[in-house]
Design a protein around this motif. Structure first.
Motif, PDB file in Angstrom:
ATOM      1  N   ASN A   1       0.871  -1.194   0.100  1.00 52.43           N
ATOM      2  CA  ASN A   1      -0.188   0.052  -0.008  1.00 52.43           C
ATOM      3  C   ASN A   1       0.752   1.355  -0.086  1.00 52.43           C
ATOM      4  O   ASN A   1       2.157   1.121  -0.177  1.00 52.43           O
ATOM      5  N   LEU A   2       0.384   2.502   0.113  1.00 51.14           N
ATOM      6  CA  LEU A   2       1.139   3.607   0.316  1.00 51.14           C
ATOM      7  C   LEU A   2       2.115   3.608   1.062  1.00 51.14           C
ATOM      8  O   LEU A   2       3.326   4.477   1.021  1.00 51.14           O
ATOM      9  N   SER A   3       1.909   3.233   2.202  1.00 49.41           N
ATOM     10  CA  SER A   3       2.733   3.206   3.296  1.00 49.41           C
ATOM     11  C   SER A   3       4.221   2.472   2.991  1.00 49.41           C
ATOM     12  O   SER A   3       5.422   2.674   3.333  1.00 49.41           O
TER      13      SER A   3
ATOM     14  N   GLN B   1       5.643   4.664   0.074  1.00 48.91           N
ATOM     15  CA  GLN B   1       6.292   5.693   0.458  1.00 48.91           C
ATOM     16  C   GLN B   1       7.335   5.718   1.683  1.00 48.91           C
ATOM     17  O   GLN B   1       7.294   6.459   2.552  1.00 48.91           O
TER      18      GLN B   1
ATOM     19  N   PRO C   1       2.006  11.851  -7.183  1.00 47.04           N
ATOM     20  CA  PRO C   1       2.073  11.127  -5.743  1.00 47.04           C
ATOM     21  C   PRO C   1       1.169  12.344  -4.994  1.00 47.04           C
ATOM     22  O   PRO C   1       0.610  13.172  -5.203  1.00 47.04           O
ATOM     23  N   GLU C   2       1.374  11.901  -3.763  1.00 45.92           N
ATOM     24  CA  GLU C   2       0.564  12.708  -2.589  1.00 45.92           C
ATOM     25  C   GLU C   2       1.357  13.814  -2.531  1.00 45.92           C
ATOM     26  O   GLU C   2       2.538  13.899  -2.384  1.00 45.92           O
ATOM     27  N   PRO C   3       0.908  15.058  -2.244  1.00 46.94           N
ATOM     28  CA  PRO C   3       1.243  16.311  -2.117  1.00 46.94           C
ATOM     29  C   PRO C   3       2.296  16.520  -1.225  1.00 46.94           C
ATOM     30  O   PRO C   3       3.381  17.132  -1.472  1.00 46.94           O
ATOM     31  N   GLN C   4       2.113  15.798   0.005  1.00 42.42           N
ATOM     32  CA  GLN C   4       3.224  15.793   1.052  1.00 42.42           C
ATOM     33  C   GLN C   4       4.585  15.493   0.650  1.00 42.42           C
ATOM     34  O   GLN C   4       5.587  15.853   1.113  1.00 42.42           O
ATOM     35  N   TYR C   5       4.531  14.555  -0.469  1.00 43.79           N
ATOM     36  CA  TYR C   5       5.966  13.897  -0.802  1.00 43.79           C
ATOM     37  C   TYR C   5       6.335  14.637  -1.955  1.00 43.79           C
ATOM     38  O   TYR C   5       7.695  14.209  -2.364  1.00 43.79           O
TER      39      TYR C   5
END
Length: 228
Positions: A81-83, A86, A145-149
């Motif tokens: 998964n994303l965890s 990332q 990707p997710e904005p925080q990354y």
């Protein structure tokens, strides 16, 4: 191949592709894609059953290796998964790949690399349409990707012990509208200027090529104003 006038019909395209060794079609939003004509090509004798078997075999071999036909509990990929994607290990590997893939065309006076200790208390300007616009940093077929990354050049440079100022000059790669005063103000007061220019998928992508290698719009003006 139709667009390049190599073939005239999807049937001809399917035959030419299979006989050339292609075994996978990337079709998107096509009601009747090219490879749907394979049964007709086989019936007409344009391709042999052996050729069809030869093309299908590596596809299913790969799918079997990926565990697509295994019970879900036996497929380790289903647990990703994303965890995982990332994770710190993966992000560090991505950072290493990015650092090692930079191409340095010129380094007059040994300006690079910039060292954090040398920038302490100095002013650094980061300018250009690619300096702080996450949307334009990813190429064709790239994931979002997710904005925080996402680390834009501005966000990354702001981690240094320098006084960072920012000026986009123009907010999109086409750079039709350009604020010279904004760039000159930021660059003129800086000890170091980082200029972020380029094209991005707004300017060129698959099936959309540039007519020349010039920087789009007023980007060349921006570069000249930043280094004067």
């Amino acid at each position: 191949m139709l667009g390049h006038h190599y073939t005239h019909t999807f049937l001809e395209t399917a035959v030419a592709s299979l006989n050339a060794g292609c075994n996978l079609e990337l079709s998107y939003r096509l009601r009747s894609n090219v490879f749907m004509h394979i049964p007709k090509a086989l019936a007409m004798g344009n391709i042999t059953l052996q050729t069809l078997h030869d093309r299908v075999r590596p596809l299913f071999y790969t799918r079997m290796r990926l565990g697509e036909f295994d019970p879900p509990a036996m497929n380790p990929y289903r647990g990703l998964n994303l965890s995982t994607v990332q994770s710190p290990e993966h992000r560090n590997l991505s950072l290493e790949a990015a650092v090692k893939s930079f191409v340095l065309l010129k380094n007059a006076g040994g300006t690079l690399p910039l060292r954090a200790q040398d920038l302490l208390g100095k002013s650094l300007a980061v300018v250009g349409p690619f300096a702080d616009n996450p949307r334009v940093l990813f190429g064709d077929y790239a994931p979002v990707p997710e904005p925080q990354y996402i680390y834009t050049p501005r966000r990354g440079l702001e981690t240094l012990p320098a006084n960072v100022t920012f000026a986009a000059g123009c907010h999109e790669p086409q750079c039709h509208w350009y604020s010279r005063a904004e760039v000159v103000s930021a660059a003129g007061a800086a000890d170091v200027v980082v200029v972020c220019l380029g094209t991005g998928i707004d300017v060129e992508t698959e099936a959309k090529d540039r007519r020349d290698l010039s920087l789009p719009g007023h980007q060349l003006d921006l570069l000249q104003d930043a280094v004067r």
